[in-house]
Design a protein around this motif. Sequence first.
Motif, PDB file in Angstrom:
ATOM      1  N   ALA A 189     -54.788  68.011 -27.029  1.00 53.52           N
ATOM      2  CA  ALA A 189     -54.169  67.004 -26.159  1.00 53.52           C
ATOM      3  C   ALA A 189     -53.299  66.059 -26.977  1.00 53.52           C
ATOM      4  N   ARG A 190     -53.806  65.649 -28.163  1.00 57.24           N
ATOM      5  CA  ARG A 190     -53.011  64.731 -28.975  1.00 57.24           C
ATOM      6  C   ARG A 190     -51.767  65.443 -29.540  1.00 57.24           C
ATOM      7  N   ALA A 191     -51.914  66.725 -29.891  1.00 59.72           N
ATOM      8  CA  ALA A 191     -50.751  67.487 -30.389  1.00 59.72           C
ATOM      9  C   ALA A 191     -49.691  67.604 -29.298  1.00 59.72           C
ATOM     10  N   ALA A 192     -50.139  67.913 -28.087  1.00 58.12           N
ATOM     11  CA  ALA A 192     -49.196  68.065 -26.971  1.00 58.12           C
ATOM     12  C   ALA A 192     -48.459  66.749 -26.714  1.00 58.12           C
ATOM     13  N   ALA A 193     -49.205  65.636 -26.742  1.00 56.53           N
ATOM     14  CA  ALA A 193     -48.585  64.330 -26.496  1.00 56.53           C
ATOM     15  C   ALA A 193     -47.556  64.006 -27.586  1.00 56.53           C
ATOM     16  N   ALA A 194     -47.928  64.265 -28.852  1.00 58.30           N
ATOM     17  CA  ALA A 194     -47.035  63.901 -29.962  1.00 58.30           C
ATOM     18  C   ALA A 194     -45.730  64.687 -29.898  1.00 58.30           C
ATOM     19  N   ILE A 212     -56.634  62.876 -35.013  1.00 55.29           N
ATOM     20  CA  ILE A 212     -55.671  62.584 -36.083  1.00 55.29           C
ATOM     21  C   ILE A 212     -54.871  63.844 -36.451  1.00 55.29           C
ATOM     22  N   SER A 213     -55.586  64.956 -36.646  1.00 60.86           N
ATOM     23  CA  SER A 213     -54.886  66.183 -37.053  1.00 60.86           C
ATOM     24  C   SER A 213     -54.008  66.713 -35.920  1.00 60.86           C
ATOM     25  N   GLY A 214     -54.453  66.511 -34.676  1.00 62.31           N
ATOM     26  CA  GLY A 214     -53.630  66.934 -33.539  1.00 62.31           C
ATOM     27  C   GLY A 214     -52.301  66.192 -33.532  1.00 62.31           C
ATOM     28  N   GLY A 215     -52.361  64.875 -33.757  1.00 55.26           N
ATOM     29  CA  GLY A 215     -51.126  64.085 -33.814  1.00 55.26           C
ATOM     30  C   GLY A 215     -50.196  64.581 -34.914  1.00 55.26           C
ATOM     31  N   LEU A 216     -50.788  64.871 -36.078  1.00 53.87           N
ATOM     32  CA  LEU A 216     -49.967  65.348 -37.203  1.00 53.87           C
ATOM     33  C   LEU A 216     -49.373  66.722 -36.904  1.00 53.87           C
ATOM     34  N   ALA A 217     -50.146  67.581 -36.234  1.00 61.55           N
ATOM     35  CA  ALA A 217     -49.630  68.916 -35.894  1.00 61.55           C
ATOM     36  C   ALA A 217     -48.442  68.793 -34.937  1.00 61.55           C
ATOM     37  N   LEU A 246     -46.171  83.787 -37.767  1.00 59.24           N
ATOM     38  CA  LEU A 246     -46.414  85.083 -37.108  1.00 59.24           C
ATOM     39  C   LEU A 246     -45.050  85.530 -36.602  1.00 59.24           C
ATOM     40  N   GLY A 247     -44.435  86.469 -37.295  1.00 59.61           N
ATOM     41  CA  GLY A 247     -43.041  86.770 -36.981  1.00 59.61           C
ATOM     42  C   GLY A 247     -42.229  85.505 -37.202  1.00 59.61           C
ATOM     43  N   ASP A 248     -41.436  85.098 -36.194  1.00 58.45           N
ATOM     44  CA  ASP A 248     -40.675  83.850 -36.360  1.00 58.45           C
ATOM     45  C   ASP A 248     -41.355  82.669 -35.665  1.00 58.45           C
ATOM     46  N   THR A 249     -42.630  82.825 -35.330  1.00 59.90           N
ATOM     47  CA  THR A 249     -43.374  81.719 -34.713  1.00 59.90           C
ATOM     48  C   THR A 249     -44.150  80.944 -35.781  1.00 59.90           C
ATOM     49  N   ALA A 250     -43.917  79.636 -35.829  1.00 60.32           N
ATOM     50  CA  ALA A 250     -44.713  78.790 -36.736  1.00 60.32           C
ATOM     51  C   ALA A 250     -46.031  78.475 -36.037  1.00 60.32           C
ATOM     52  N   VAL A 251     -47.147  78.764 -36.726  1.00 56.72           N
ATOM     53  CA  VAL A 251     -48.473  78.558 -36.129  1.00 56.72           C
ATOM     54  C   VAL A 251     -49.206  77.477 -36.924  1.00 56.72           C
ATOM     55  N   LEU A 252     -49.672  76.445 -36.244  1.00 55.35           N
ATOM     56  CA  LEU A 252     -50.385  75.344 -36.904  1.00 55.35           C
ATOM     57  C   LEU A 252     -51.775  75.194 -36.279  1.00 55.35           C
ATOM     58  N   LEU A 253     -52.728  74.791 -37.099  1.00 54.78           N
ATOM     59  CA  LEU A 253     -54.094  74.572 -36.596  1.00 54.78           C
ATOM     60  C   LEU A 253     -54.474  73.103 -36.713  1.00 54.78           C
ATOM     61  N   CYS A 254     -55.299  72.633 -35.783  1.00 53.03           N
ATOM     62  CA  CYS A 254     -55.797  71.254 -35.874  1.00 53.03           C
ATOM     63  C   CYS A 254     -57.217  71.180 -35.307  1.00 53.03           C
ATOM     64  N   GLY A 255     -57.897  70.094 -35.622  1.00 51.23           N
ATOM     65  CA  GLY A 255     -59.249  69.892 -35.114  1.00 51.23           C
ATOM     66  C   GLY A 255     -60.222  70.942 -35.617  1.00 51.23           C
ATOM     67  N   ASP A 256     -61.211  71.275 -34.781  1.00 50.86           N
ATOM     68  CA  ASP A 256     -62.227  72.254 -35.173  1.00 50.86           C
ATOM     69  C   ASP A 256     -61.608  73.606 -35.514  1.00 50.86           C
ATOM     70  N   ALA A 257     -60.494  73.939 -34.905  1.00 48.47           N
ATOM     71  CA  ALA A 257     -59.834  75.219 -35.222  1.00 48.47           C
ATOM     72  C   ALA A 257     -59.461  75.276 -36.691  1.00 48.47           C
ATOM     73  N   CYS A 258     -59.260  74.097 -37.286  1.00 45.61           N
ATOM     74  CA  CYS A 258     -58.867  74.010 -38.702  1.00 45.61           C
ATOM     75  C   CYS A 258     -60.075  73.655 -39.578  1.00 45.61           C
ATOM     76  N   GLY A 259     -61.269  73.636 -38.984  1.00 43.34           N
ATOM     77  CA  GLY A 259     -62.491  73.363 -39.754  1.00 43.34           C
ATOM     78  C   GLY A 259     -62.628  71.917 -40.186  1.00 43.34           C
ATOM     79  N   ILE A 279     -55.888  63.551 -46.387  1.00 41.49           N
ATOM     80  CA  ILE A 279     -56.719  62.728 -45.501  1.00 41.49           C
ATOM     81  C   ILE A 279     -58.162  63.235 -45.457  1.00 41.49           C
ATOM     82  N   PHE A 280     -58.325  64.549 -45.345  1.00 38.86           N
ATOM     83  CA  PHE A 280     -59.664  65.064 -44.997  1.00 38.86           C
ATOM     84  C   PHE A 280     -60.439  65.691 -46.155  1.00 38.86           C
ATOM     85  N   ASP A 281     -59.758  66.236 -47.157  1.00 38.17           N
ATOM     86  CA  ASP A 281     -60.496  67.029 -48.151  1.00 38.17           C
ATOM     87  C   ASP A 281     -61.552  66.254 -48.934  1.00 38.17           C
ATOM     88  N   PRO A 282     -61.286  65.015 -49.358  1.00 40.96           N
ATOM     89  CA  PRO A 282     -62.327  64.346 -50.149  1.00 40.96           C
ATOM     90  C   PRO A 282     -63.676  64.287 -49.407  1.00 40.96           C
TER      91      PRO A 282
END
Length: 369
Positions: free
Chosen positions: A22-27, A287-292, A259-272, A317-320
């Motif tokens: 939802a946040r990715a769609a809004a951004a 947060i990650s949805g907004g960035l995506a 994927l071919g010429d499609t840029a694919v990004l992951l956010c939230g739980d999909a990105c672990g 932001i998240f790795d540490p």
Amino acid sequence: MRGVSENFDADVIVAGLGPAGARAAAAAAKEGKRVIALERKRRAGMPVQCAEFIPTMVSQELGELDAVTRQRINAMETFIEGETCERTENFPGRMISREAFDRRLVEDAIHAGSDCRFGVKIAAIAEDGAVHLSDGQTLKAPVLIGGDGPRSCVGAAIGAVNTDMVETRQLTVPLLRAHDATDIFLSEQLPGGYAWLFPRGDVANLGAGVIPCARTVLKDYLNELHEDLVAQGRVGAEVLSYTGGAIPVGGRLFSYAMLGDTAVLLCGDACGLANPVTGGGIASAVISGGLAGEAAVGWLDGDEDSLDDFESELAAIFDPALNRAVRRRCELLGALGSGEATAADFRRGWIAYEEYWNDETTLVRGNAA
Ligand SMILES: Cc1cc2nc3c(=O)[nH]c(=O)nc-3n(C[C@H](O)[C@H](O)[C@H](O)COP(=O)(O)OP(=O)(O)OC[C@H]3O[C@@H](n4cnc5c(N)ncnc54)[C@H](O)[C@@H]3O)c2cc1C
């Protein structure tokens, strides 16, 4: 500029309308991109699969939360089996209505101009990034964002799969005595997880999570804990609702691919991005949805670095926190596996204790309790 051509149904397709999607769609929609967001559930946020706690520490980027807050939390009370309970003050947060929270995020996305479609299940992602729906339709966009949760089909299409999971079970029960803390129960019976009692006004979420191979303990453990709490007069015997679900606990996955010429990004739980120790993932999803969404806009506007920048930002932001949590979880699982776990192992494995945060502490087995 990679904008919409006649060959595309939208600039951006978003899979899933949880907090991340939802946040990715809004951004993306806010910047004028044409967004189609697909959600298999019929209503935003329903059924709720969450304990609904947001610590103050991570809530800054979530916007105004008062309207969705059901009660304030001041402290955390941790019960290590066989030890006395320890109360950690200054562990503030909010218990929210996850339904109202998710609904508001979807309303923001719609308000920004996203075409949010409910009751639409993605059946498969093709090798060129086309999205096949279970009703037989196919949609295509230059950017596909996977906000479709722990078992993301978008992630699977780019080889980014959450392999370590915790399985959960949760009851909502009447709360008979007001409480201002999140209660955490750590036990050898719950490897890779813990049990919780989170008060939410006149009800409480009572749940537990474990590694998948131990999932058969969940029902009995929770029933016993529920009976104990009823006997203590803290909660009622009635079960108002049941829920559950998987939480990714292996740490962050690589966040984008072509994927071919499609840029694919992951956010939230999909990105672990859920925390492997606490299971908390609402804030990181938002947060990650907004960035995506922002990275999708950059990519569509011709910024060749936008996908790399997205990956770098997530890492910064998240790795540490995620890496520490992965380490602590592995240490505790190792101790439990050896059959020699002590209270000190549990303390080192849980965020309420100094030992969790202290890199200098070395456990000397046999001398650690
Ligand atoms: C029992 C439980 C308790 C939790 N408690 C807390 C807590 O107290 N605090 C906290 O911060 N976090 C908690 N979490 C974690 C938190 O709920 C998640 O981290 C958060 O929901 C992640 O948001 P998301 O948008 O990435 O994924 P999700 O919220 O899972 O949203 C993904 C969406 O994608 C949709 N979807 C999936 N596949 C498809 C498909 N093929 N087609 C169309 N749509 C699809 C799903 O229906 C879903 O709506 C808990 C999790 C569980 C299971």
